[in-house]
Design a protein around this motif. Structure first.
Motif, mmCIF file in Angstrom:
data_model
loop_
_atom_site.group_PDB
_atom_site.id
_atom_site.type_symbol
_atom_site.label_atom_id
_atom_site.label_comp_id
_atom_site.label_asym_id
_atom_site.label_seq_id
_atom_site.Cartn_x
_atom_site.Cartn_y
_atom_site.Cartn_z
ATOM 1 N N LEU A 1 0.823 -1.206 0.000
ATOM 2 C CA LEU A 1 0.000 0.000 0.000
ATOM 3 C C LEU A 1 0.861 1.262 0.000
ATOM 4 C CD1 LEU A 1 -2.819 -0.916 2.521
ATOM 5 C CD2 LEU A 1 -3.121 -0.339 0.119
ATOM 6 N N SER A 2 1.907 1.232 0.814
ATOM 7 C CA SER A 2 2.752 2.423 0.945
ATOM 8 C C SER A 2 3.556 2.706 -0.302
ATOM 9 C CB SER A 2 3.698 2.243 2.134
ATOM 10 O OG SER A 2 2.956 2.066 3.317
ATOM 11 N N SER A 3 3.749 1.689 -1.141
ATOM 12 C CA SER A 3 4.576 1.879 -2.323
ATOM 13 C C SER A 3 3.819 2.434 -3.513
ATOM 14 C CB SER A 3 5.204 0.537 -2.728
ATOM 15 O OG SER A 3 4.197 -0.354 -3.172
ATOM 16 N N CYS A 4 2.485 2.648 -3.343
ATOM 17 C CA CYS A 4 1.698 3.149 -4.466
ATOM 18 C C CYS A 4 2.186 4.536 -4.869
ATOM 19 C CB CYS A 4 0.217 3.227 -4.089
ATOM 20 S SG CYS A 4 -0.529 1.622 -3.841
ATOM 21 N N ALA A 5 2.481 4.724 -6.109
ATOM 22 C CA ALA A 5 2.934 6.032 -6.599
ATOM 23 C C ALA A 5 1.750 6.955 -6.760
ATOM 24 C CB ALA A 5 3.662 5.856 -7.928
ATOM 25 N N THR B 1 -13.813 -5.159 0.690
ATOM 26 C CA THR B 1 -12.885 -5.223 1.816
ATOM 27 C C THR B 1 -12.106 -3.923 1.917
ATOM 28 O OG1 THR B 1 -12.647 -7.618 1.574
ATOM 29 C CG2 THR B 1 -10.946 -6.470 2.823
ATOM 30 N N LEU B 2 -12.148 -3.300 3.088
ATOM 31 C CA LEU B 2 -11.443 -2.042 3.278
ATOM 32 C C LEU B 2 -9.939 -2.285 3.385
ATOM 33 C CD1 LEU B 2 -13.859 -0.386 5.846
ATOM 34 C CD2 LEU B 2 -13.579 0.237 3.447
ATOM 35 N N VAL C 1 -9.649 4.293 -2.021
ATOM 36 C CA VAL C 1 -10.986 4.863 -1.866
ATOM 37 C C VAL C 1 -11.947 3.721 -1.515
ATOM 38 C CG1 VAL C 1 -12.890 6.103 -2.971
ATOM 39 C CG2 VAL C 1 -10.531 6.697 -3.549
ATOM 40 N N PRO C 2 -12.521 3.720 -0.273
ATOM 41 C CA PRO C 2 -12.241 4.624 0.842
ATOM 42 C C PRO C 2 -10.822 4.437 1.375
ATOM 43 C CG PRO C 2 -14.268 3.364 1.198
ATOM 44 C CD PRO C 2 -13.539 2.715 0.058
ATOM 45 N N GLY C 3 -10.434 5.318 2.292
ATOM 46 C CA GLY C 3 -9.141 5.180 2.944
ATOM 47 C C GLY C 3 -9.102 3.958 3.836
ATOM 48 N N PRO C 4 -7.943 3.669 4.416
ATOM 49 C CA PRO C 4 -7.810 2.463 5.231
ATOM 50 C C PRO C 4 -8.655 2.519 6.493
ATOM 51 C CG PRO C 4 -5.872 3.859 5.467
ATOM 52 C CD PRO C 4 -6.698 4.456 4.362
ATOM 53 N N LEU C 5 -9.146 1.353 6.911
ATOM 54 C CA LEU C 5 -9.906 1.228 8.148
ATOM 55 C C LEU C 5 -8.980 1.392 9.348
ATOM 56 C CD1 LEU C 5 -12.418 0.398 9.844
ATOM 57 C CD2 LEU C 5 -11.678 -1.984 9.517
ATOM 58 N N GLY D 1 -12.853 11.478 -3.069
ATOM 59 C CA GLY D 1 -12.459 10.189 -2.495
ATOM 60 C C GLY D 1 -11.832 10.224 -1.122
ATOM 61 N N LEU D 2 -11.762 11.404 -0.495
ATOM 62 C CA LEU D 2 -11.081 11.518 0.796
ATOM 63 C C LEU D 2 -12.053 11.222 1.946
ATOM 64 C CD1 LEU D 2 -8.860 14.637 0.118
ATOM 65 C CD2 LEU D 2 -8.046 12.328 0.597
ATOM 66 N N TYR D 3 -12.158 9.961 2.306
ATOM 67 C CA TYR D 3 -12.935 9.561 3.476
ATOM 68 C C TYR D 3 -12.508 8.157 3.895
ATOM 69 C CZ TYR D 3 -15.882 7.057 0.049
ATOM 70 O OH TYR D 3 -16.338 6.245 -0.955
ATOM 71 N N GLY D 4 -12.672 7.868 5.181
ATOM 72 C CA GLY D 4 -12.306 6.559 5.711
ATOM 73 C C GLY D 4 -13.066 6.277 6.989
#
Length: 462
Positions: free
Chosen positions: A14-18, A33-34, A75-79, A156-159
């Motif tokens: 997840l962290s490596s997504c450009a 699945t979140l 999208v959504p952000g991580p749980l 898309g900014l919500y979690g």
């Protein structure tokens, strides 16, 4: 191993997504699945995470990929999942081209952690901020920006933030479902132009979503008692949900459980609200469509079409034993009724130049007069809707309880801690809150376009 530790293998991916790259597929192939997130702190009572708002891509169903803004690329952000009493530390970095904040919707917390731009300046592009506070209350909450909210949430900014407490009801299956919609163009991009209906009703999209997925299939075992924890993150759409042939057991909403859960064929969830539901799946295999049915919230919206939200597919081996539906819960502390000390009157009007604005006590934000209350005081107040349409009322930083609806006392069985509530057209609510945290606290209509067009104010607790 805990869920947090099991997530470690996925975190690096997840962290490596450009920056303009789509997030990885959800674990297990379930499109609802979140995403997971790494807990950076080994202490059992601390959840410490890195959150980053950045540009990404998301594919909504069969549409072309959509440029979005997202927390950690998803999208959504991580749980975020924790327990009552835990300390949440969120190290947030803004990688967007404009300022933003994180508002922790429904959470009781210090004012400078609330994400309100009235309290602390927004976080500029490239800057970081450390959100840190104790999670006082169980329930499902969510986080989103409070700068240009109508645009940034739509992008898309919500979690979700889940806070578990003692005495959670038993179920065979539990899902967190974030309800949303987007308005997509043929090329997959988001339509952000507001037509007259969108200004009046709030932006409603042409594509319904559950956890960022379009009309997904959710699989359940025959006879399973399923707990669904729902949050409406849409800008303006009301979700009026029905599962034909089945009944909802309504356990609670926002900040807890009803003392006496009740059954309903339909459940209405307004923007910003959360509902805690149970439903028992049929004992035989089959498919049931989860439907969003029309609801008259003003301006002839009852004529809107029925829309499919998802398919519930019942398949596989039946559950081994039938769990009972919850019958009652402990009631929250009831705040003693008293006479109101202030009132908030919501309305809408057209200006001489034809522009629409939404008002509180005859003024549009930022010109709405501030309400002053003393710290640790308890106040009853009236929220009155003079307009021709419904508005979801949201109060930052505090729960409230309903004392009366249109003068009729609220039944004890419906005593509940809420932070977002439907205020129907031409009706009134008498609410009561304990203002135990100092600072400036926003309240507003949670139809995000209405808030941006003036239906917002502040309560100063001093």
């Amino acid at each position: 191993m805990t869920t947090r530790r099991l997530a470690l293998a996925l975190v690096a991916l997840l962290s490596s997504c450009a920056d303009e790259e789509a997030p990885p597929a959800a674990p297990g192939g379930d499109p609802t699945t979140l995403a997971v997130i790494e807990d950076m702190n080994p202490a059992p009572d601390v959840l410490e995470v890195n959150l980053e708002a950045r540009a990404s891509m998301h594919t909504y169903g069969s549409n072309p990929p959509t440029p979005v803004w997202a927390y950690n690329g998803a999208v959504p952000g991580p749980l975020l999942s924790a327990r009552v009493g835990d300390r949440l530390v969120a190290r947030f970095t803004n990688r967007l081209p404009e300022p933003t904040t994180i508002h922790w919707h429904g959470i009781r917390l210090p004012a400078d952690m609330d994400g309100s731009p009235m309290v602390r300046p927004p976080i500029l592009p490239g800057d970081s901020y450390r959100y840190e506070f104790t999670l006082k209350d169980p329930g499902l909450y969510w986080f989103h920006p409070h700068v240009r909210s109508d645009i940034q949430v739509q992008r898309g900014l919500y979690g979700a933030l889940l806070v578990r407490g003692p005495g959670e009801p038993e179920s065979d299956d539990e899902r967190i479902l974030m309800l949303d919609d987007v308005r997509l163009k043929a090329d997959g991009s988001l339509a952000e132009f507001l037509d007259d209906r969108s200004k009046m009703m709030g932006r409603e999209g042409n594509t319904l979503l559950i956890n960022g997925a379009v009309t997904p299939t959710l699989r359940f075992r025959p006879g399973a008692l399923v707990r669904l924890r729902l949050v409406n993150t849409a800008n303006g759409r009301f979700f009026h949900l029905r599962l034909p042939g089945l009944s909802w057991r309504v356990l609670g909403s926002d900040g807890g459980f009803f003392p006496e859960p009740y059954d309903a064929e339909r459940v209405l969830i307004t923007p910003g609200e959360r509902y805690d539901l149970m439903v028992r799946m049929p004992s035989t295999a089959g498919a049931i469509d989860l439907l969003n049915e029309p609801y008259e919230r003003g301006h002839e919206s009852a004529h809107d079409p029925v829309m499919k939200v998802a398919t519930f597919l019942v398949e596989g081996a039946p559950v081994e034993r039938e769990l009972p539906l919850p019958g009652s819960f402990s009631a929250p502390e009831a705040l003693a009724p008293r006479e109101p000390t202030f009132s908030l009157r919501f309305n809408e009007e057209f200006l001489p130049d034809g522009e629409l604005r939404f008002t509180v006590n005859g003024k549009a934000h930022p010109d709405v007069p501030m309400t002053m209350v003393e710290r640790d005081s308890i106040h009853a107040f009236d929220v009155i809707n003079d307009s021709d349409m419904d508005h979801p009322f949201h109060l930052h930083g505090f729960f409230f309880q309903v004392l009366a609806r249109n003068g009729a006392p609220e039944p004890p069985a419906r005593l509940l801690n809420k932070d977002t509530i439907l205020l129907p057209a031409k009706q009134s609510l008498r609410l009561i809150s304990r203002f135990d945290e100092p600072g400036m606290w926003m309240y507003h209509c949670h139809i995000l376009e209405h808030a941006e067009l003036g239906m917002m104010g502040e309560i100063h607790v001093h």
